[in-house]
Design an enzyme around this catalytic site. Sequence first.
Site, PDB file in Angstrom:
ATOM      1  N   LYS A  80      36.452  32.467  35.036  1.00 59.62           N
ATOM      2  CA  LYS A  80      37.718  32.575  35.775  1.00 59.62           C
ATOM      3  C   LYS A  80      37.645  31.675  37.001  1.00 59.62           C
ATOM      4  CE  LYS A  80      40.586  36.578  36.876  1.00 59.62           C
ATOM      5  NZ  LYS A  80      40.461  37.987  37.250  1.00 59.62           N
TER       6      LYS A  80
HETATM    7  C1  E4P Z   1      43.600  39.549  37.342  1.00 61.98           C
HETATM    8  O1  E4P Z   1      42.791  39.104  36.567  1.00 61.98           O
HETATM    9  C2  E4P Z   1      43.281  40.277  38.553  1.00 61.98           C
HETATM   10  O2  E4P Z   1      41.988  40.820  38.416  1.00 61.98           O
HETATM   11  C3  E4P Z   1      44.177  41.462  38.820  1.00 61.98           C
HETATM   12  O3  E4P Z   1      45.116  41.679  37.814  1.00 61.98           O
HETATM   13  C4  E4P Z   1      44.659  41.563  40.210  1.00 61.98           C
HETATM   14  O4  E4P Z   1      45.451  42.703  40.357  1.00 61.98           O
HETATM   15  P1  E4P Z   1      45.799  43.366  41.760  1.00 61.98           P
HETATM   16  O5  E4P Z   1      46.945  42.636  42.349  1.00 61.98           O
HETATM   17  O6  E4P Z   1      46.166  44.781  41.400  1.00 61.98           O
HETATM   18  O7  E4P Z   1      44.559  43.281  42.598  1.00 61.98           O
END
Ligand code: E4P
Length: 218
Positions: free
Chosen positions: A83
């Site tokens: 990522k």
């Molecule tokens: C995506 O891969 C992120 O880990 C995640 O969806 C972030 O979500 P949040 O806005 O609830 O932290």
Amino acid sequence: MKFFVDTAELDDIKDLAATGLLDGVTTNPSLIAKSGREFVPLIKEICEIVDGPVSAEVAATDYPTMRKEAEILRKIADHVAVKVPLTPDGLKLCKELSDDGTMVNVTLCFSAAQALLAAKAGAAFISPFVGRLDDISHDGLDLIADIVRIYDNYEYFDTEVLVASVRNPLHIVESAKMGAHVATCPPSVIRQLYNHPLTDKGLAAFVKDWEKTGQSIL
Ligand code: E4P
């Protein structure tokens, strides 16, 4: 639509994997911090539980360090998706890793323009953050609709739209109606998908009526 769980908690991952409905896992540095676990061994453990893509995020923000981190992460297992943030350095690394056959999940996407760049960089997944847009009074689902539409215009784009920052079942259902490929959701939101009061009411009535028959199937 594929369901990924957005967590670094092993108990939740095991529990959801046992349903047979889980297609992958996403993590991020905040979720890793919350877990209190050491990052690389944790990702390895997750990869042993789930066969589908497991996103592991680089921690650095400069290209040379991200590159070195990605090298370690992609060696954990073939189904690790590295990522990277949606920055010039992140997309440069995305292109390089994708050309080399590694899945890349480009994260922190908040615009259609950014999603277009990620597709051109060969990302396996683009992660638009729906909930965080809603939080600042922008309709996060509008972004999903735009990205799905743009990607559909170009059949040579293989990037899957991975709806992220999901806060409720409606985010998932509306994204599915638009044709988004994946939703990554907190465990609690995946569990909410099962719920309907009429299911509970109907089941209670069936159980009661079955008891009246005095029969047993076994
Ligand atoms: C995506 O891969 C992120 O880990 C995640 O969806 C972030 O979500 P949040 O806005 O609830 O932290």
